[in-house]
Scaffold this active site. Structure first.
Site, PDB file in Angstrom:
ATOM      1  N   PRO A  10     -22.427  21.461 -42.536  1.00  0.00           N
ATOM      2  CA  PRO A  10     -23.472  20.453 -42.740  1.00  0.00           C
ATOM      3  C   PRO A  10     -23.232  19.524 -43.922  1.00  0.00           C
ATOM      4  O   PRO A  10     -22.767  19.951 -44.980  1.00  0.00           O
ATOM      5  CB  PRO A  10     -24.737  21.299 -42.979  1.00  0.00           C
ATOM      6  N   ASN A  11     -23.556  18.281 -43.684  1.00  0.00           N
ATOM      7  CA  ASN A  11     -23.514  17.197 -44.677  1.00  0.00           C
ATOM      8  C   ASN A  11     -22.101  16.737 -45.035  1.00  0.00           C
ATOM      9  O   ASN A  11     -21.939  15.772 -45.781  1.00  0.00           O
ATOM     10  CB  ASN A  11     -24.285  17.583 -45.955  1.00  0.00           C
ATOM     11  N   ARG A  18     -21.654  10.812 -50.030  1.00  0.00           N
ATOM     12  CA  ARG A  18     -22.578  11.835 -50.526  1.00  0.00           C
ATOM     13  C   ARG A  18     -22.177  12.249 -51.951  1.00  0.00           C
ATOM     14  O   ARG A  18     -21.037  12.672 -52.179  1.00  0.00           O
ATOM     15  CB  ARG A  18     -22.442  13.039 -49.592  1.00  0.00           C
ATOM     16  N   TYR A  23     -18.299  15.165 -54.897  1.00  0.00           N
ATOM     17  CA  TYR A  23     -17.419  15.305 -53.731  1.00  0.00           C
ATOM     18  C   TYR A  23     -16.393  14.186 -53.588  1.00  0.00           C
ATOM     19  O   TYR A  23     -15.614  14.185 -52.639  1.00  0.00           O
ATOM     20  CB  TYR A  23     -18.274  15.397 -52.458  1.00  0.00           C
ATOM     21  N   ASN A  72     -14.896  24.929 -44.137  1.00  0.00           N
ATOM     22  CA  ASN A  72     -15.837  24.586 -45.210  1.00  0.00           C
ATOM     23  C   ASN A  72     -17.219  24.631 -44.564  1.00  0.00           C
ATOM     24  O   ASN A  72     -17.629  23.695 -43.868  1.00  0.00           O
ATOM     25  CB  ASN A  72     -15.559  23.198 -45.793  1.00  0.00           C
ATOM     26  N   ALA A  75     -23.392  24.382 -46.990  1.00  0.00           N
ATOM     27  CA  ALA A  75     -24.480  25.237 -47.482  1.00  0.00           C
ATOM     28  C   ALA A  75     -24.644  26.519 -46.662  1.00  0.00           C
ATOM     29  O   ALA A  75     -25.184  27.511 -47.167  1.00  0.00           O
ATOM     30  CB  ALA A  75     -25.785  24.444 -47.493  1.00  0.00           C
ATOM     31  N   GLU A  96     -11.572  30.141 -46.275  1.00  0.00           N
ATOM     32  CA  GLU A  96     -12.795  29.472 -46.747  1.00  0.00           C
ATOM     33  C   GLU A  96     -12.402  28.434 -47.796  1.00  0.00           C
ATOM     34  O   GLU A  96     -11.657  28.749 -48.725  1.00  0.00           O
ATOM     35  CB  GLU A  96     -13.724  30.526 -47.382  1.00  0.00           C
ATOM     36  N   HIS A  98     -13.828  25.086 -50.370  1.00  0.00           N
ATOM     37  CA  HIS A  98     -14.882  24.233 -50.922  1.00  0.00           C
ATOM     38  C   HIS A  98     -14.233  23.151 -51.754  1.00  0.00           C
ATOM     39  O   HIS A  98     -13.234  23.401 -52.451  1.00  0.00           O
ATOM     40  CB  HIS A  98     -15.857  25.040 -51.779  1.00  0.00           C
ATOM     41  N   ARG A 105     -21.502  25.592 -60.530  1.00  0.00           N
ATOM     42  CA  ARG A 105     -22.705  24.853 -60.121  1.00  0.00           C
ATOM     43  C   ARG A 105     -23.928  25.787 -60.116  1.00  0.00           C
ATOM     44  O   ARG A 105     -23.933  26.802 -60.787  1.00  0.00           O
ATOM     45  CB  ARG A 105     -22.436  24.202 -58.758  1.00  0.00           C
TER      46      ARG A 105
HETATM   47  C1  DQA Z   1     -19.404  22.739 -50.531  1.00  0.00           C
HETATM   48  C2  DQA Z   1     -20.222  23.524 -51.564  1.00  0.00           C
HETATM   49  C3  DQA Z   1     -21.551  23.970 -50.974  1.00  0.00           C
HETATM   50  O1  DQA Z   1     -22.297  24.688 -51.939  1.00  0.00           O
HETATM   51  C4  DQA Z   1     -22.353  22.773 -50.528  1.00  0.00           C
HETATM   52  O2  DQA Z   1     -23.549  23.189 -49.912  1.00  0.00           O
HETATM   53  C5  DQA Z   1     -21.583  21.845 -49.650  1.00  0.00           C
HETATM   54  C6  DQA Z   1     -20.190  21.575 -49.966  1.00  0.00           C
HETATM   55  C7  DQA Z   1     -18.109  22.172 -51.137  1.00  0.00           C
HETATM   56  O3  DQA Z   1     -17.214  21.831 -50.370  1.00  0.00           O
HETATM   57  O4  DQA Z   1     -17.975  22.065 -52.363  1.00  0.00           O
HETATM   58  O5  DQA Z   1     -22.118  21.268 -48.722  1.00  0.00           O
HETATM   59  O6  DQA Z   1     -19.044  23.618 -49.483  1.00  0.00           O
END
Ligand code: DQA
Length: 152
Positions: A10-11, A18, A23, A72, A75, A96, A98, A105
């Site tokens: 998501p996102n 964003r 990011y 990735n 959230a 995994e 990020h 954070r």
């Molecule tokens: C994320 C870190 C997560 O905590 C966050 O919700 C994201 C992006 C990252 O790539 O740093 O959406 O996965």
């Protein structure tokens, strides 16, 4: 041809727009072109969804046929037992990733419900986290120091 599936949660469709201070300001499409050019020996597919079940479906769909999955989960990393179970259910190693260093954070990002099901975790290197994950998958395929040999 090695097949690598990137799955973004998501996102992450908003990368580049964003929260650029967290990011970055590069879209994932632009980055993906560079990544594909760097690894001509790999077929790198990319899927993004804001819907948890669609991420699970994609893990099922590719998890028995691909060399590796780079996930990735955004959230959902911090909330999803269902993603944990999906990762455990398939054969392909799941890395995994990020973009940000989640441990630097908010406290709610310090917990990952998926790490224990994954082959390994790469985080905090910006978009380069994805390239490092490709390297990890290729290393596990080629080297005597196979990550596959490590017991978790
Ligand atoms: C994320 C870190 C997560 O905590 C966050 O919700 C994201 C992006 C990252 O790539 O740093 O959406 O996965």
């Amino acid at each position: 041809m090695k097949k690598i599936q990137i799955i973004n949660g998501p996102n992450l469709n908003l990368l580049g727009r964003r929260e650029p201070s967290v990011y970055g300001n590069i879209s994932f499409e632009g980055y993906l072109d560079e990544l594909r050019a760097k690894y001509p020996q790999c077929e790198i597919s990319c899927f993004q969804s804001n819907v948890e079940g669609e991420l699970i479906n994609k893990i099922h769909e590719t998890g028995f046929a691909y060399t590796g999955i780079i996930l990735n989960a955004g959230a959902y990393t911090h909330t999803s037992v269902a993603l944990h179970d999906a990762i455990k259910a398939v054969e392909a190693p799941v890395i995994e990733v990020h973009i940000s260093n989640v441990h630097a954070r908010e406290a709610f990002r310090h917990i990952s419900l998926i790490s224990a099901a994954c082959k390994g975790v790469i985080l905090g290197f910006g978009l380069d986290s994805y390239r490092l994950a490709v390297e990890a998958i290729l290393a596990s395929e080629n080297n005597s120091l196979r990550i596959d040999n490590l017991e978790h």
